[in-house]
Design an enzyme around this catalytic site. Structure first.
Site, short mmCIF file in Angstrom:
data_model
loop_
_atom_site.label_atom_id
_atom_site.label_comp_id
_atom_site.label_asym_id
_atom_site.label_seq_id
_atom_site.Cartn_x
_atom_site.Cartn_y
_atom_site.Cartn_z
N SER A 299 120.61 -15.59 19.86
CA SER A 299 119.19 -15.21 19.83
C SER A 299 118.91 -13.76 19.48
O SER A 299 117.77 -13.43 19.15
CB SER A 299 118.56 -15.50 21.18
N THR A 300 119.90 -12.88 19.63
CA THR A 300 119.64 -11.48 19.30
C THR A 300 119.26 -11.33 17.84
O THR A 300 118.80 -10.28 17.42
CB THR A 300 120.87 -10.60 19.59
#
Lengths: 578, 90
Positions: A299-300
């Protein structure tokens, strides 16, 4: 009579010589003379090197002029690597002639047990180091025993005061003080000194009385100033080590960048090793994971998808994306959200880390546009720190993307990065859309970056990233007392072979203070096995403690009240997968 | 007349030769001193390096933190016990 006799005598005393005798003798002598002359001419003029050398060796010597290797220092000039001369005591075991008493004395002088000494000498063979390094005084004491077959010599030994905290960046030198790992290897030509030599005249006491000529001028090694701040490095190291141990993780790494200059202020890995004593240093411990290992970021990566869509004008921060029912099927594959949400704004997609939302936004974009943004933020290209073995990660060309791949890439799967790349990419949100170059060496003054996204987009994403750490986001534990923080969690399944397994990489990348960002910190914990594995639970607290202490140390003015930290009640943590 | 000049020149030559010998000797002595000083300076450089190693070993953050915590009983104040002073608002 007298004259008669004389005449007679003369007549009888003059022998009859053979006619050619005189010329022959004369000729012979002449030949010998010519031979001698020729020989002397030969020795004087033609083959005079040997005698010249013999002659000059009686009064002149060629001596080495030592040149030491440059120091490595941190940004404040504190030493991280220094060479200092030490002695090495060595022996030809076959030739050692010593009484047991002498050997005991030698062992005592070298501060080793007699048994250990005997073991060294029992190895036999040509050459064995009895002990190295030893202090010069110790070697002198050993030499004073005058044991036959035991010798000592001077060599440079490199010391690393930073030990395991610094070892992954600094690296170490091998034999003869030549760089073998890390920056010691990368900067060998800058650091390495070249020994010179000169010819001198000595007197009978062996003192040098005159310089004849310099044969080679010595070239001293130059000092190398790193961008690392020792205090921040230690801080990050302490926290990463504690986090890896508390979460029973395989490994962990953290990178801290200065937003204004792109300098790497701290870069740590655990497990680590002590470069001063590498006996137990395995290859695994020596890996500088933050630079030479890649992982799928999870998700980063979402903020970059959103930034691409905002920049292309496809969405606005308040646009509504319907993520119900928490799944999205593309072809034969289905994307899941860890928690079901309904209609979310783009801001909330980031805040709650919705995979479906990010995938839908990504699919509204042409593959080429998304690739453009990812590529421009440095993914798929080595960060050019000059570190040996740094990797570029994998970003496939947009032409080969299938829709499902574009969707998974929106939340960081199907793309691989290293931690420095990821931290660097976040400088576009910490500044107004500029990607800063990263440097492991000290940089003077602010460095202009390369504009990647518009300032409006950067500010909008920064606001979304601030919402992530507030209650209702995935990482309230990333909050720092007194400072506004922005960042993003990641919890990525690991890829083993060709399938995803139930092992995770938990990460958090963020920056602070959000009102005027100074530091970007990226934290990565590999395979946490202590029960928790969400980025918000594992990596975010590490980020928070490093960031809080670092901002305090640097004296950055507070931009929030000191009691700003609001944690949601226990058990209501918002979780995310990927 | 010529003889006298020759004698004078001979005397001058001898004086010059002797002064050459002494100055040569002097130069060598100075050179030996220079060498000794240079050796000394290298030794000081080495010692400086060793002292730097020693200093940074004593000043290791890990050690300082340990002393701060264990001997001086220092700790970070809890958030509630921090008072923030605003320089602009007197």
């Amino acid at each position: 009579m007298k004259s008669m006799r004389a005449t007679h005598f003369r007549a009888t005393a003059t022998p009859k010589f053979p006619r050619l005798r005189a010329p022959l003798v004369f000729g012979g002598l002449l030949v010998l003379l010519v031979g001698l002359l020729g020989r002397s001419l030969y020795l004087q003029r033609i083959d005079n090197a040997f005698l010249q050398e013999q002659g000059s060796s009686r009064y002149s010597r060629e001596i080495d002029v030592p040149a030491h290797r440059g120091r490595i220092v941190d940004r404040f000039g504190d030493p991280l690597a220094i060479s200092t001369p030490v002695k090495a005591v060595w022996a030809w075991p076959d030739q050692v002639v010593a009484t047991p008493d002498q050997l005991r004395a030698l062992a005592a002088a070298l501060e080793m047990t007699p048994a250990a000494l005997n073991q060294k000498l029992a190895q036999g063979g040509d050459f064995v180091y009895v002990k190295k390094p030893v202090a010069p005084e110790v070697a002198d004491r050993a030499a004073a025993l005058k044991i036959k077959g035991v010798h000592d010599e001077t060599e440079y030994w490199r010391y690393y005061p930073g030990g395991e905290v610094m070892s992954h960046i600094v690296g170490f030198t091998g034999d003869h003080d030549v760089g073998q790992e890390g920056l010691e290897l990368a900067q060998q030509s800058w650091l390495g000194g070249k020994q010179g030599s000169r010819r001198v005249i000595i007197n009978r006491r062996g003192e040098i009385v005159e310089d004849v000529k310099s044969i080679r001028a010595p070239q001293e090694g130059r000092d190398l100033a790193l961008s690392i701040d020792s205090r921040l490095q230690y801080l990050a190291f302490r926290e990463i080590r504690a986090a890896v141990e508390a979460n029973k993780a395989r490994a962990g790494a953290a990178v801290m960048l200065d937003v204004k200059t792109g300098e790497v202020l701290a870069l740590v890995n655990w497990p680590s090793y002590n470069p001063n004593n590498r006996i137990r240093a395995t290859r695994d411990k020596m890996r500088n994971r933050a630079l030479i290992d890649t992982f799928e970021p999870g998700s980063t990566l979402k903020p970059f998808t959103i930034a691409a869509a905002l920049d292309a004008g496809k969405v606005r921060p308040s646009s509504i994306i319907d993520t119900a029912p928490g799944t999205l099927t593309i072809g034969r594959a289905t994307i899941h959200d860890a928690h079901r949400e309904g209609a979310l704004t783009v801001e909330q997609v980031i805040q709650k880390s919705s995979n479906v939302g990010a995938a839908k936004i990504a699919l509204s974009l042409p593959a080429e546009t998304m690739w453009q943004t990812l590529s421009a933020t440095g993914f798929g290209a080595a960060p050019m720190t000059g570190f040996p073995g740094e990797v570029s990660g994998r970003l496939r060309p947009a032409k080969s993307w299938r829709p499902i791949e574009q969707a998974t890439m929106a939340y960081g799967h199907g793309i691989s990065v290293n931690l420095v790349q990821l931290a660097r990419a976040y400088t576009v949100f910490a500044t107004d859309g500029e990607l800063k170059p990263v440097s492991l060496l000290k940089v003077d003054g602010a460095i202009a970056g390369r504009p990647v996204i518009s300032a409006d987009t950067a500010r909008a994403v920064r606001r979304m990233l601030e919402m992530v750490v507030l209650p209702g986001g995935t990482a309230p534990k990333a909050q720092v007392a007194g400072y506004r923080v922005a960042g993003k969690t990641g919890t990525a399944h690991k890829l083993e072979g060709h399938s995803y397994v139930d092992k995770y990489v938990s990460s958090f990348v963020g920056f602070a203070p959000a009102s005027n960002p100074r530091l970007v910190i990226a934290v990565m914990i590999d395979e946490p096995a202590g029960g928790q594995y969400y980025g918000g639970a594992v990596a975010a607290p590490v980020f928070s403690s490093i960031m809080g202490a670092a901002l305090r140390l640097l004296g950055v003015p507070l931009d929030a009240p000191i009691d700003n930290v609001v944690l949601p009640p226990d058990g209501t943590d918002l979780r995310e997968e990927t | 007349m010529i003889t006298r000049i020759n004698l004078l020149l001979l005397a001058a030559l001898v004086v010059c030769a002797l002064s050459l010998v002494t100055s040569r000797h002097h130069a060598r002595k100075l050179f030996v001193d220079l060498e000794r000083e240079q050796t000394l300076s290298r030794a000081y450089e080495v010692e400086f390096g060793q002292l730097q190693i020693e200093q940074s070993t004593w000043a290791m953050p890990a050690r300082i933190e340990k002393i701060g915590r264990e001997q001086l009983h220092m700790q970070l104040p809890a958030t509630g016990r921090i008072e923030v002073l605003d320089r602009d608002r007197r």
